[in-house]
Design a protein around this motif. Structure first.
Motif, PDB file in Angstrom:
ATOM      1  N   GLU A 217       0.900  -1.214  -0.127  1.00  0.00           N
ATOM      2  CA  GLU A 217       0.065  -0.031  -0.205  1.00  0.00           C
ATOM      3  C   GLU A 217       0.908   1.331   0.194  1.00  0.00           C
ATOM      4  O   GLU A 217       0.630   2.092  -0.801  1.00  0.00           O
ATOM      5  CB  GLU A 217      -0.866   0.012   1.268  1.00  0.00           C
ATOM      6  N   GLU A 218       2.100   1.218   0.739  1.00  0.00           N
ATOM      7  CA  GLU A 218       2.919   2.514   0.901  1.00  0.00           C
ATOM      8  C   GLU A 218       3.435   2.785  -0.615  1.00  0.00           C
ATOM      9  O   GLU A 218       3.433   3.865  -1.230  1.00  0.00           O
ATOM     10  CB  GLU A 218       3.879   2.012   1.518  1.00  0.00           C
ATOM     11  N   MET A 219       3.719   1.697  -1.253  1.00  0.00           N
ATOM     12  CA  MET A 219       4.310   1.739  -2.707  1.00  0.00           C
ATOM     13  C   MET A 219       3.126   2.214  -3.648  1.00  0.00           C
ATOM     14  O   MET A 219       3.588   3.193  -4.357  1.00  0.00           O
ATOM     15  CB  MET A 219       4.956   0.590  -3.250  1.00  0.00           C
ATOM     16  N   LEU A 220       1.987   1.860  -3.593  1.00  0.00           N
ATOM     17  CA  LEU A 220       1.027   2.023  -4.316  1.00  0.00           C
ATOM     18  C   LEU A 220       0.389   3.541  -4.205  1.00  0.00           C
ATOM     19  O   LEU A 220       0.126   4.370  -4.893  1.00  0.00           O
ATOM     20  CB  LEU A 220      -0.181   1.165  -4.132  1.00  0.00           C
ATOM     21  N   GLY A 221       1.083   4.150  -3.030  1.00  0.00           N
ATOM     22  CA  GLY A 221       0.868   5.450  -2.549  1.00  0.00           C
ATOM     23  C   GLY A 221       1.813   6.589  -3.359  1.00  0.00           C
ATOM     24  O   GLY A 221       1.541   7.638  -3.527  1.00  0.00           O
ATOM     25  N   LYS A 222       2.735   6.090  -3.800  1.00  0.00           N
ATOM     26  CA  LYS A 222       3.867   6.855  -4.446  1.00  0.00           C
ATOM     27  C   LYS A 222       3.250   7.177  -5.931  1.00  0.00           C
ATOM     28  O   LYS A 222       2.844   6.286  -6.492  1.00  0.00           O
ATOM     29  CB  LYS A 222       5.083   6.066  -4.641  1.00  0.00           C
ATOM     30  N   ARG A 223       3.451   8.194  -6.471  1.00  0.00           N
ATOM     31  CA  ARG A 223       3.019   8.842  -7.565  1.00  0.00           C
ATOM     32  C   ARG A 223       4.016   8.586  -8.773  1.00  0.00           C
ATOM     33  O   ARG A 223       3.350   8.670 -10.042  1.00  0.00           O
ATOM     34  CB  ARG A 223       2.418  10.237  -7.557  1.00  0.00           C
ATOM     35  N   VAL A 224       5.254   8.370  -8.827  1.00  0.00           N
ATOM     36  CA  VAL A 224       6.259   8.499  -9.706  1.00  0.00           C
ATOM     37  C   VAL A 224       6.774   6.827  -9.896  1.00  0.00           C
ATOM     38  O   VAL A 224       7.428   6.602  -9.065  1.00  0.00           O
ATOM     39  CB  VAL A 224       7.290   9.472  -9.778  1.00  0.00           C
ATOM     40  N   TRP A 225       6.425   6.286 -11.040  1.00  0.00           N
ATOM     41  CA  TRP A 225       6.811   4.999 -11.205  1.00  0.00           C
ATOM     42  C   TRP A 225       7.662   4.951 -12.764  1.00  0.00           C
ATOM     43  O   TRP A 225       7.385   5.716 -13.634  1.00  0.00           O
ATOM     44  CB  TRP A 225       5.587   4.112 -11.131  1.00  0.00           C
ATOM     45  N   ALA A 226       8.630   3.763 -12.614  1.00  0.00           N
ATOM     46  CA  ALA A 226       9.203   3.559 -14.053  1.00  0.00           C
ATOM     47  C   ALA A 226       8.671   2.218 -14.021  1.00  0.00           C
ATOM     48  O   ALA A 226       8.924   1.228 -13.214  1.00  0.00           O
ATOM     49  CB  ALA A 226      10.590   3.707 -13.863  1.00  0.00           C
ATOM     50  N   VAL A 227       8.311   1.675 -15.220  1.00  0.00           N
ATOM     51  CA  VAL A 227       8.238   0.188 -15.742  1.00  0.00           C
ATOM     52  C   VAL A 227       9.392  -0.071 -16.489  1.00  0.00           C
ATOM     53  O   VAL A 227       9.598   0.052 -17.700  1.00  0.00           O
ATOM     54  CB  VAL A 227       6.789   0.044 -16.550  1.00  0.00           C
ATOM     55  N   VAL A 228      10.020  -1.179 -15.942  1.00  0.00           N
ATOM     56  CA  VAL A 228      11.443  -1.586 -16.603  1.00  0.00           C
ATOM     57  C   VAL A 228      10.925  -2.733 -17.240  1.00  0.00           C
ATOM     58  O   VAL A 228      10.474  -3.643 -16.709  1.00  0.00           O
ATOM     59  CB  VAL A 228      12.579  -1.889 -15.611  1.00  0.00           C
TER      60      VAL A 228
ATOM     61  N   GLY B 111      21.468  -5.830 -12.930  1.00  0.00           N
ATOM     62  CA  GLY B 111      21.689  -4.478 -13.517  1.00  0.00           C
ATOM     63  C   GLY B 111      21.011  -3.395 -13.227  1.00  0.00           C
ATOM     64  O   GLY B 111      21.269  -2.259 -12.927  1.00  0.00           O
ATOM     65  N   VAL B 112      19.688  -3.686 -13.320  1.00  0.00           N
ATOM     66  CA  VAL B 112      18.637  -2.405 -13.198  1.00  0.00           C
ATOM     67  C   VAL B 112      18.567  -2.326 -11.563  1.00  0.00           C
ATOM     68  O   VAL B 112      18.563  -1.160 -11.095  1.00  0.00           O
ATOM     69  CB  VAL B 112      17.263  -3.237 -13.574  1.00  0.00           C
ATOM     70  N   ILE B 113      18.639  -3.111 -10.766  1.00  0.00           N
ATOM     71  CA  ILE B 113      18.849  -2.960  -9.201  1.00  0.00           C
ATOM     72  C   ILE B 113      20.133  -2.304  -8.763  1.00  0.00           C
ATOM     73  O   ILE B 113      19.925  -1.339  -8.111  1.00  0.00           O
ATOM     74  CB  ILE B 113      18.801  -4.486  -8.448  1.00  0.00           C
ATOM     75  N   GLU B 114      21.194  -2.636  -9.389  1.00  0.00           N
ATOM     76  CA  GLU B 114      22.300  -1.953  -9.167  1.00  0.00           C
ATOM     77  C   GLU B 114      22.261  -0.273  -9.766  1.00  0.00           C
ATOM     78  O   GLU B 114      22.602   0.710  -8.747  1.00  0.00           O
ATOM     79  CB  GLU B 114      23.577  -2.205 -10.016  1.00  0.00           C
ATOM     80  N   GLU B 115      21.670   0.133 -10.895  1.00  0.00           N
ATOM     81  CA  GLU B 115      21.602   1.274 -11.184  1.00  0.00           C
ATOM     82  C   GLU B 115      20.230   2.117 -10.289  1.00  0.00           C
ATOM     83  O   GLU B 115      20.754   3.295  -9.963  1.00  0.00           O
ATOM     84  CB  GLU B 115      20.804   1.291 -12.633  1.00  0.00           C
ATOM     85  N   ALA B 116      19.347   1.202  -9.856  1.00  0.00           N
ATOM     86  CA  ALA B 116      18.234   2.055  -9.001  1.00  0.00           C
ATOM     87  C   ALA B 116      18.772   2.416  -7.837  1.00  0.00           C
ATOM     88  O   ALA B 116      18.544   3.499  -7.311  1.00  0.00           O
ATOM     89  CB  ALA B 116      17.259   1.014  -8.930  1.00  0.00           C
ATOM     90  N   ALA B 117      19.763   1.627  -7.282  1.00  0.00           N
ATOM     91  CA  ALA B 117      20.240   1.835  -5.869  1.00  0.00           C
ATOM     92  C   ALA B 117      21.313   3.066  -6.110  1.00  0.00           C
ATOM     93  O   ALA B 117      21.231   3.939  -5.229  1.00  0.00           O
ATOM     94  CB  ALA B 117      21.138   0.678  -5.347  1.00  0.00           C
ATOM     95  N   ARG B 118      21.878   3.098  -7.084  1.00  0.00           N
ATOM     96  CA  ARG B 118      22.914   4.180  -7.465  1.00  0.00           C
ATOM     97  C   ARG B 118      22.413   5.497  -7.748  1.00  0.00           C
ATOM     98  O   ARG B 118      22.710   6.488  -7.159  1.00  0.00           O
ATOM     99  CB  ARG B 118      23.584   3.868  -8.760  1.00  0.00           C
TER     100      ARG B 118
ATOM    101  N   MET C  73      17.063 -10.918  -4.894  1.00  0.00           N
ATOM    102  CA  MET C  73      16.475 -10.767  -3.578  1.00  0.00           C
ATOM    103  C   MET C  73      17.632 -10.395  -2.661  1.00  0.00           C
ATOM    104  O   MET C  73      17.537  -9.255  -1.717  1.00  0.00           O
ATOM    105  CB  MET C  73      15.473 -11.871  -3.056  1.00  0.00           C
ATOM    106  N   ASP C  74      18.824 -11.161  -2.757  1.00  0.00           N
ATOM    107  CA  ASP C  74      19.971 -10.874  -1.823  1.00  0.00           C
ATOM    108  C   ASP C  74      20.606  -9.367  -2.169  1.00  0.00           C
ATOM    109  O   ASP C  74      20.822  -8.627  -1.398  1.00  0.00           O
ATOM    110  CB  ASP C  74      20.979 -11.776  -2.101  1.00  0.00           C
ATOM    111  N   LEU C  75      20.440  -9.050  -3.538  1.00  0.00           N
ATOM    112  CA  LEU C  75      21.111  -7.832  -4.016  1.00  0.00           C
ATOM    113  C   LEU C  75      20.179  -6.597  -3.429  1.00  0.00           C
ATOM    114  O   LEU C  75      20.632  -5.579  -3.148  1.00  0.00           O
ATOM    115  CB  LEU C  75      21.120  -7.688  -5.504  1.00  0.00           C
ATOM    116  N   ILE C  76      18.880  -6.791  -3.710  1.00  0.00           N
ATOM    117  CA  ILE C  76      17.850  -5.726  -3.085  1.00  0.00           C
ATOM    118  C   ILE C  76      18.085  -5.571  -1.593  1.00  0.00           C
ATOM    119  O   ILE C  76      18.288  -4.492  -1.060  1.00  0.00           O
ATOM    120  CB  ILE C  76      16.379  -6.185  -3.408  1.00  0.00           C
ATOM    121  N   LYS C  77      18.178  -6.518  -0.886  1.00  0.00           N
ATOM    122  CA  LYS C  77      18.618  -6.502   0.666  1.00  0.00           C
ATOM    123  C   LYS C  77      20.055  -5.736   0.679  1.00  0.00           C
ATOM    124  O   LYS C  77      20.126  -4.970   1.748  1.00  0.00           O
ATOM    125  CB  LYS C  77      18.442  -7.855   1.214  1.00  0.00           C
TER     126      LYS C  77
END
Length: 124
Positions: A4-15, A79-86, A104-108
């Motif tokens: 729900e918290e994420m659905l409350g965010k208004r700016v998304w990117a669909v990769v 690679g997307v997760i790496e870039e997102a974090a950056r 999942m490990d990378l996200i954590k």
């Protein structure tokens, strides 16, 4: 709840957004747009999706998305997760089939928040 918290965010990117109306990348992009979200399509293989400029990667976007919706294989996703974090993205929405233990490990490791769910179902 994180979903729900994420659905409350208004700016998304669909990769992994694409122009095929039969594919999830297209359905998700259109659904978020129809619900009033600011949503950016990200896919290096397209110039436009649904008449909107498509971006080759997250770093090319005009603003940092609050949430990225992953519609790509885990192999591409790393690679997307790496870039997102950056670039400072905090939330990752993982569609079914887009994650594995390595993702999942990378996200954590990067300190990102993630849910594993179908956004089309969540937006019903």
């Amino acid at each position: 709840m994180l979903e729900e918290e994420m659905l409350g965010k208004r700016v998304w990117a669909v990769v992994g957004a694409n122009s095929n109306p039969e594919k999830y990348g297209n359905m998700i992009y259109k659904k978020l747009k129809s619900r009033g979200y600011t949503v950016y399509p990200v896919n290096p293989n397209y110039e436009y999706i649904e008449g909107d400029k498509c971006y080759k990667d997250l770093s090319s976007l005009p603003e940092v998305p609050e949430v990225i919706d992953m519609v790509v294989s885990p192999r591409i996703g790393e690679g997307v997760i790496e870039e997102a974090a950056r670039i400072g993205v905090k939330y990752v929405w993982l569609q079914p089939g887009t994650f594995n233990n390595k993702i999942m490990d990378l996200i954590k490791e990067k300190g990102l928040n993630a849910v594993q769910a179908c956004v089309l179902v969540a937006l019903r």
